[in-house]
Design a protein around this motif. Structure first.
Motif, PDB file in Angstrom:
ATOM      1  N   TYR A 111       1.071  -1.411   0.232  1.00  0.00           N
ATOM      2  CA  TYR A 111      -0.031   0.438   0.032  1.00  0.00           C
ATOM      3  C   TYR A 111       0.549   1.524  -0.124  1.00  0.00           C
ATOM      4  O   TYR A 111       0.386   2.062  -0.837  1.00  0.00           O
ATOM      5  CB  TYR A 111      -1.059  -0.273   1.239  1.00  0.00           C
ATOM      6  N   VAL A 112       2.309   1.627   0.409  1.00  0.00           N
ATOM      7  CA  VAL A 112       2.722   2.424   1.329  1.00  0.00           C
ATOM      8  C   VAL A 112       3.652   2.491  -0.088  1.00  0.00           C
ATOM      9  O   VAL A 112       3.434   3.569  -0.877  1.00  0.00           O
ATOM     10  CB  VAL A 112       3.931   2.237   2.464  1.00  0.00           C
ATOM     11  N   ALA A 113       3.691   1.130  -0.707  1.00  0.00           N
ATOM     12  CA  ALA A 113       4.726   1.291  -1.921  1.00  0.00           C
ATOM     13  C   ALA A 113       4.114   2.221  -3.149  1.00  0.00           C
ATOM     14  O   ALA A 113       4.412   3.009  -4.621  1.00  0.00           O
ATOM     15  CB  ALA A 113       5.570   0.493  -2.450  1.00  0.00           C
ATOM     16  N   TRP A 114       2.378   2.094  -3.531  1.00  0.00           N
ATOM     17  CA  TRP A 114       1.756   2.562  -4.142  1.00  0.00           C
ATOM     18  C   TRP A 114       1.516   3.474  -4.238  1.00  0.00           C
ATOM     19  O   TRP A 114       1.146   3.906  -5.248  1.00  0.00           O
ATOM     20  CB  TRP A 114      -0.047   1.346  -4.525  1.00  0.00           C
ATOM     21  N   LEU A 115       0.920   3.870  -3.049  1.00  0.00           N
ATOM     22  CA  LEU A 115       0.591   5.430  -2.704  1.00  0.00           C
ATOM     23  C   LEU A 115       2.536   6.913  -3.003  1.00  0.00           C
ATOM     24  O   LEU A 115       1.829   7.539  -4.035  1.00  0.00           O
ATOM     25  CB  LEU A 115       0.790   5.526  -1.070  1.00  0.00           C
ATOM     26  N   ASP A 116       3.492   5.770  -2.722  1.00  0.00           N
ATOM     27  CA  ASP A 116       4.425   6.178  -3.663  1.00  0.00           C
ATOM     28  C   ASP A 116       4.100   6.353  -4.916  1.00  0.00           C
ATOM     29  O   ASP A 116       4.552   7.179  -5.154  1.00  0.00           O
ATOM     30  CB  ASP A 116       5.728   5.858  -2.787  1.00  0.00           C
ATOM     31  N   ASP A 117       4.991   5.487  -5.921  1.00  0.00           N
ATOM     32  CA  ASP A 117       4.861   5.506  -7.180  1.00  0.00           C
ATOM     33  C   ASP A 117       3.348   3.916  -7.567  1.00  0.00           C
ATOM     34  O   ASP A 117       4.232   2.771  -7.169  1.00  0.00           O
ATOM     35  CB  ASP A 117       6.078   5.261  -7.710  1.00  0.00           C
ATOM     36  N   PRO A 118       2.304   3.902  -7.929  1.00  0.00           N
ATOM     37  CA  PRO A 118       1.710   3.018  -8.500  1.00  0.00           C
ATOM     38  C   PRO A 118       3.271   1.447 -10.008  1.00  0.00           C
ATOM     39  O   PRO A 118       1.986   0.178  -9.227  1.00  0.00           O
ATOM     40  CB  PRO A 118       0.845   2.921  -9.296  1.00  0.00           C
ATOM     41  N   ARG A 119       3.813   2.054  -9.343  1.00  0.00           N
ATOM     42  CA  ARG A 119       4.656   1.583 -10.517  1.00  0.00           C
ATOM     43  C   ARG A 119       6.146   0.203  -9.881  1.00  0.00           C
ATOM     44  O   ARG A 119       6.382  -0.269 -10.072  1.00  0.00           O
ATOM     45  CB  ARG A 119       4.754   1.878 -11.888  1.00  0.00           C
ATOM     46  N   LEU A 120       6.123   1.566  -8.301  1.00  0.00           N
ATOM     47  CA  LEU A 120       7.332   0.808  -7.710  1.00  0.00           C
ATOM     48  C   LEU A 120       6.958  -0.653  -7.161  1.00  0.00           C
ATOM     49  O   LEU A 120       5.759  -1.583  -6.666  1.00  0.00           O
ATOM     50  CB  LEU A 120       7.096   1.485  -6.608  1.00  0.00           C
ATOM     51  N   SER A 121       7.940  -1.455  -7.079  1.00  0.00           N
ATOM     52  CA  SER A 121       8.226  -2.719  -6.949  1.00  0.00           C
ATOM     53  C   SER A 121       8.718  -2.955  -5.257  1.00  0.00           C
ATOM     54  O   SER A 121       9.716  -2.070  -5.366  1.00  0.00           O
ATOM     55  CB  SER A 121       8.903  -3.433  -7.689  1.00  0.00           C
ATOM     56  N   ILE A 122       8.587  -3.816  -5.039  1.00  0.00           N
ATOM     57  CA  ILE A 122       9.432  -4.190  -3.845  1.00  0.00           C
ATOM     58  C   ILE A 122      10.137  -5.344  -3.809  1.00  0.00           C
ATOM     59  O   ILE A 122       9.727  -6.279  -4.727  1.00  0.00           O
ATOM     60  CB  ILE A 122       8.092  -4.521  -2.764  1.00  0.00           C
ATOM     61  N   GLY A 123      11.258  -5.177  -3.325  1.00  0.00           N
ATOM     62  CA  GLY A 123      12.045  -6.778  -3.710  1.00  0.00           C
ATOM     63  C   GLY A 123      11.901  -6.775  -2.323  1.00  0.00           C
ATOM     64  O   GLY A 123      12.233  -7.402  -1.230  1.00  0.00           O
ATOM     65  N   VAL A 124      11.875  -7.777  -2.583  1.00  0.00           N
ATOM     66  CA  VAL A 124      11.573  -8.864  -0.979  1.00  0.00           C
ATOM     67  C   VAL A 124      12.489 -10.794  -1.594  1.00  0.00           C
ATOM     68  O   VAL A 124      11.826 -11.567  -2.775  1.00  0.00           O
ATOM     69  CB  VAL A 124       9.917  -9.898  -1.035  1.00  0.00           C
ATOM     70  N   SER A 125      13.026 -11.503  -1.001  1.00  0.00           N
ATOM     71  CA  SER A 125      13.803 -12.436  -0.684  1.00  0.00           C
ATOM     72  C   SER A 125      12.638 -13.823  -0.974  1.00  0.00           C
ATOM     73  O   SER A 125      12.405 -13.634   0.261  1.00  0.00           O
ATOM     74  CB  SER A 125      15.279 -12.724   0.212  1.00  0.00           C
ATOM     75  N   MET A 126      12.835 -15.401  -1.924  1.00  0.00           N
ATOM     76  CA  MET A 126      12.082 -15.924  -1.547  1.00  0.00           C
ATOM     77  C   MET A 126      13.214 -16.934  -1.298  1.00  0.00           C
ATOM     78  O   MET A 126      12.779 -18.459  -1.220  1.00  0.00           O
ATOM     79  CB  MET A 126      11.291 -16.211  -3.354  1.00  0.00           C
TER      80      MET A 126
END
Length: 181
Positions: A65-80
């Motif tokens: 949600y916070v990333a979407w507020l900043d920029d809807p195209r912003l991705s979050i890096g997450v380790s799998m």
């Protein structure tokens, strides 16, 4: 689902997002009950995580949600990788565990996140990267109708404010000393 075009337009996941706002809990409950609950129960084998699945989902949804507020195209890096999630780390105040991995997989399966798998070319290779996620169009529509905003999202109690890193820019666990205190 929309493909993530630029995986470098991203930031790391923030595992310290938190909110007890009733509308946040309602959104997370809707996602859990509608898409994840029964499927995630299959991953329940093994030691019980310190932070339950539903609360780990809340952390992911809040950061999306916070990333979407900043920029809807912003991705979050997450380790799998299961080895990346140390519940006892001083840098993990909410005790996010490897159980976050099936949550992310099921969010993608449900069409609630766009996901671009990470890549690995070898140790020290310039273009290794973690998996990228972001809110799908469906989840973004739910965010647009949400009855909470950024001011309703805070930080986890006990979040570490001093971060020590080694020469490779990796966090170092440490014991408190008079200097760190």
């Amino acid at each position: 689902m929309t493909e993530i075009q630029n995986p470098w337009h991203s930031r790391p996941i923030d595992v310290h997002r938190w909110s007890d706002h009733p509308e946040v809990r309602e959104l997370v409950d809707r996602i859990w009950d509608g898409f994840l609950g029964e499927k995630i129960a299959e991953y329940g084998r093994g030691p019980k995580p310190k932070l339950g699945f539903r609360k780990q989902l809340r952390v992911v949804i809040l950061d999306l949600y916070v990333a979407w507020l900043d920029d809807p195209r912003l991705s979050i890096g997450v380790s799998m990788s299961v080895n990346s999630w140390d519940t006892n780390s001083r840098y993990n105040a909410l005790h996010i565990s490897k159980k976050i991995i099936p949550i992310i997989k099921e969010l993608q399966e449900a069409g609630l996140i766009d996901l671009l798998k990470g890549s690995y070319g070898g140790p020290g290779v310039k273009h290794n990267r973690t998996t990228r996620i972001r809110a799908s169009e469906a989840l973004q529509n739910w965010f647009a109708k949400a009855k909470f905003d950024r001011d309703d999202i805070g930080r986890a109690k006990g979040e570490e404010i001093i971060v020590l890193k080694n020469d490779n820019n990796k966090q170092i666990e440490y014991v408190d000393t008079p200097e760190t205190s």
